[in-house]
Scaffold this active site. Structure first.
Site, mmCIF file in Angstrom:
data_model
loop_
_atom_site.group_PDB
_atom_site.id
_atom_site.type_symbol
_atom_site.label_atom_id
_atom_site.label_comp_id
_atom_site.label_asym_id
_atom_site.label_seq_id
_atom_site.Cartn_x
_atom_site.Cartn_y
_atom_site.Cartn_z
ATOM 1 N N CYS A 260 0.809 -1.372 0.275
ATOM 2 C CA CYS A 260 -0.214 0.154 -0.317
ATOM 3 C C CYS A 260 0.709 1.286 -0.174
ATOM 4 O O CYS A 260 2.197 0.847 0.003
ATOM 5 C CB CYS A 260 -0.982 -0.187 1.053
ATOM 6 S SG CYS A 260 -0.155 0.089 2.639
ATOM 7 N N ALA B 270 2.980 1.784 3.242
ATOM 8 C CA ALA B 270 3.896 0.800 3.012
ATOM 9 C C ALA B 270 5.066 1.157 2.048
ATOM 10 O O ALA B 270 6.366 1.729 2.528
ATOM 11 C CB ALA B 270 4.005 -0.206 2.543
ATOM 12 N N ARG C 229 11.864 -5.495 7.033
ATOM 13 C CA ARG C 229 12.472 -4.944 5.664
ATOM 14 C C ARG C 229 13.898 -5.384 6.007
ATOM 15 O O ARG C 229 14.494 -5.006 4.528
ATOM 16 C CB ARG C 229 11.980 -4.022 4.779
ATOM 17 C CG ARG C 229 12.471 -3.939 3.502
ATOM 18 C CD ARG C 229 11.516 -2.182 3.286
ATOM 19 N NE ARG C 229 12.437 -1.584 1.841
ATOM 20 C CZ ARG C 229 12.622 -0.840 1.498
ATOM 21 N NH1 ARG C 229 12.998 0.059 2.583
ATOM 22 N NH2 ARG C 229 13.120 0.234 1.042
ATOM 23 N N HIS D 274 5.874 6.773 -2.173
ATOM 24 C CA HIS D 274 7.480 7.400 -2.176
ATOM 25 C C HIS D 274 7.626 8.916 -2.587
ATOM 26 O O HIS D 274 7.840 9.549 -2.234
ATOM 27 C CB HIS D 274 7.987 6.273 -3.823
ATOM 28 C CG HIS D 274 7.987 4.491 -3.673
ATOM 29 N ND1 HIS D 274 8.136 3.998 -4.534
ATOM 30 C CD2 HIS D 274 8.203 4.031 -2.383
ATOM 31 C CE1 HIS D 274 8.446 2.550 -3.957
ATOM 32 N NE2 HIS D 274 8.829 2.846 -3.016
HETATM 33 FE FE1 CFM Z 1 12.973 0.147 -4.940
HETATM 34 FE FE2 CFM Z 1 12.481 -1.531 -5.627
HETATM 35 FE FE3 CFM Z 1 11.242 -0.680 -4.261
HETATM 36 FE FE4 CFM Z 1 13.429 -1.244 -3.414
HETATM 37 FE FE5 CFM Z 1 12.653 -2.689 -1.832
HETATM 38 FE FE6 CFM Z 1 12.010 -3.481 -4.484
HETATM 39 FE FE7 CFM Z 1 10.286 -1.963 -2.463
HETATM 40 MO MO1 CFM Z 1 10.797 -4.654 -2.165
HETATM 41 S S1 CFM Z 1 14.128 -1.531 -5.474
HETATM 42 S S2 CFM Z 1 12.716 0.949 -3.233
HETATM 43 S S3 CFM Z 1 14.737 -2.239 -1.689
HETATM 44 S S4 CFM Z 1 11.242 -0.102 -5.942
HETATM 45 S S5 CFM Z 1 12.499 -4.712 -2.689
HETATM 46 S S6 CFM Z 1 11.828 -3.339 -5.724
HETATM 47 S S7 CFM Z 1 9.551 -3.772 -3.470
HETATM 48 S S8 CFM Z 1 11.337 -2.782 -1.141
HETATM 49 S S9 CFM Z 1 9.532 -0.107 -2.834
#
Ligand code: CFM
Length: 563
Positions: free
Chosen positions: A83, A86, A117, A216
């Site tokens: 989500c 997250a 994580r 993000h």
């Molecule tokens: Fe970038 Fe990722 Fe992500 Fe990531 Fe991660 Fe991820 Fe993620 Mo899981 S590199 S930051 S450290 S997009 S593994 S493939 S899904 S937490 S939001």
């Protein structure tokens, strides 16, 4: 493709003891049939939508057909996505080590984010380490009925009294948005009250976007608005960079920092693995932004460029060859012979051990197949490591990437802005009146670009994958099992939600989010770790010994779904 009947015939011709083994479908590579099989059981409307998200790769470079991405998951489908909360709290802010990250919400939202994580921290020379403690207001029914602002205020006060942090970040969960608690005003009041602690809030309710990706963006906006630029002190160092989009999962960031240090490169701020408040606050004093996971942090890179004049480049430290390439790219930017030589010396010193390990594992791993379905970058980055081992990625995709992550950054102008993306604030940023400073002259930038140097650019996953491979956006539980059943890869990479269902199919599974208990996999030492771990996984006999309970207990009667 092997049909059920063919398969049964195959089974009956096997010696009796092998019949107890799990079904090992022989993979026949017919992507169109595989795609049809994945879509077969969906209602027509769902199948039409999913068909646009399942692409048979044409490998035509950047002229690849469009893939549907960053759209809502059809309700009822068990998506792999997370989500918005997250993405904001878990991904971007979670790895910071001296900011009190206070979750305003029911305790379950925090429990999920509690050290799962594997973003690592160390005490640092500043001694500011809190580890990544888990703070929550533990909202109850009564708070949801009568409002949670008082409870939030009390929690901020308590965190301040206990820890005296430089900064407290507040995160909204779904109920907070639904009842309308004004977290921003609470944050502002507490910031004014304390005087020595920066308090700000994130409207990152889980439902805010179609996935983590919205989180993000929300995190990037607030970090930029409230923290970056707060500390103007000039840090020592000749070649100063920020490392963006590296979260120190399993110690990746430690390994990258070790390499930077050896090369004489100063990392002012990592966004956000093992980072501190002060690192973010000083980020505008660096001279280059090296962006690793562009998906999660490109907004900060763009804003740092517009406001302060710091250019950004794409790097990748997953894979030893990619690491060497990225180091050379950084050295080339600074253009200083001393740094260029140093980087070459470090690469020459590090590579022999890596190559020895690679040569060794390749005798056992070459020709094996992998699938990987991770969030937004790793399904691309990790293909480098697998190809170093001679392994082929036959299917891959992202949970929440946008089309540019698949097709390359050049497609951004053609991206459709829908209601869901419009829901997320776009910060308007202007050059800082006193602190904007171009890091090079226009002539220097031009010379670099003419020599083939690319700023603000990344390639997509699609052009890097072979023709006929399957690129799948927002893969779900059903399709994951189906893919494995049909194609039996030698390894499947995804996350904890997929881990056990895949293993039950008799295929080794590696978590590429948390790395299970392993890592680092970045940099030179990380590559060696990865080679050796994958070698053990794909060559382990244990998977072929797996038996379902009904295969060993005659009193049970059951069958695999595909039987
Ligand atoms: Fe970038 Fe990722 Fe992500 Fe990531 Fe991660 Fe991820 Fe993620 Mo899981 S590199 S930051 S450290 S997009 S593994 S493939 S899904 S937490 S939001």
């Amino acid at each position: 493709m092997v049909t059920t009947n063919q398969h049964k015939a195959e089974l009956s011709s096997l010696p009796a003891h092998t019949k107890l083994m799990p079904l090992r479908y022989k993979a026949v590579w017919e992507p169109a049939k595989v795609k049809a099989e994945l879509l077969k059981h969906y209602p027509a409307k769902v199948a039409r939508k999913r068909a646009k998200q399942i692409m048979i790769n044409e490998a035509l470079g950047n002229e690849t057909p469009e893939i549907l991405a960053n759209v809502r998951t059809t309700p009822g489908i068990i998506t792999m996505r997370g989500c918005t909360y997250a993405g904001c709290k878990g991904v971007i802010m979670g790895p910071t080590r001296d900011i009190v990250n206070l979750v305003h919400g029911p305790i379950g939202c925090s429990f999920y984010a509690w050290l799962t994580r594997r973003n690592q921290t160390d005490a640092g020379t500043d001694g500011e380490n809190y580890m990544t403690y888990c703070f929550s207001t533990d909202m109850q029914d009564s708070d949801i009925i009568f409002g949670g602002e008082k409870k939030l205020t009390a929690a901020i006060q308590e965190a301040y009294d206990l820890f005296h942090p430089r900064s407290i970040a507040i995160f909204a969960t779904c109920p907070v948005g639904l009842i309308g608690d004004d977290i921003h005003t609470v944050a502002k009041r507490m910031k004014e009250k304390f005087g020595d602690c920066n308090v700000y809030a994130f409207s990152c309710e889980g439902y805010k976007g179609v996935s983590q990706s919205a989180g993000h963006h929300i995190a990037n906006n607030q970090v930029f608005r409230h923290i970056v630029g707060e500390n103007n002190e000039v840090k020592p160092g000749k070649y100063k960079i920020n490392l963006l989009g590296e979260y120190n999962i399993g110690g990746d960031g430690f390994e990258i920092d070790r390499i930077f240090k050896r090369c004489g490169i100063t990392n002012i701020a990592t966004f956000s693995g093992n980072s501190t408040y002060d690192q973010f606050a000083s980020a505008h004093t660096a001279d280059l932004n090296a962006v690793m996971c562009h998906r999660s942090i490109n907004y900060v890179a763009d804003m740092l460029e517009t406001k302060y004049g710091i250019p950004w480049i794409k790097v990748n430290f997953i894979g030893a060859d990619a690491t060497a390439k990225s180091l050379r790219k950084i050295a080339k930017y600074f253009g200083d012979q001393e740094l260029i030589d140093k980087v070459e010396a470090v690469i020459s010193a590090e590579m022999p051990v890596v190559l020895a390990a690679r040569t060794d594992v390749r005798t056992r791993t070459a020709g094996k197949t992998a699938m990987m379905f991770v969030g937004g970058s790793r399904a691309h980055h990790y293909q480098e490591l697998f190809s170093e081992m001679g392994m082929k990625t036959i299917s891959a995709g992202y949970e929440f990437a946008h089309r540019d992550d698949y097709e390359g950054r050049q497609v951004i102008p053609t991206l459709e802005v829908d209601a869901d993306s419009r829901n997320i604030e776009e910060l308007h940023v202007d050059p800082d009146p006193t602190r904007f400073a171009p890091r090079k002259t226009p002539a220097e930038f031009k010379a670099l670009e003419e020599a083939g140097y690319k700023f603000k650019h990344y390639d997509g996953l699609i052009p890097d994958m072979d023709k006929g491979t399957l690129v799948i956006d927002d893969l779900n539980q059903y399709e994951a099992e189906k893919l494995v059943e049909l194609l039996k890869p030698d390894i499947f990479c995804a996350g904890i939600k997929e881990k056990y269902s895949i293993q039950k199919l008799g295929v080794p599974m590696k978590q590429l989010h948390s790395y299970d208990s392993g890592g680092p996999y970045a940099g030179f030492k990380g590559a060696i770790n990865f080679y050796q771990e994958i070698d053990r996984l794909v060559n382990s006999k244990v998977w072929s010994y797996m038996k379902a309970p009904w295969q060993t207990n005659p009193e049970l009667s059951a069958a695999y779904v595909w039987e």
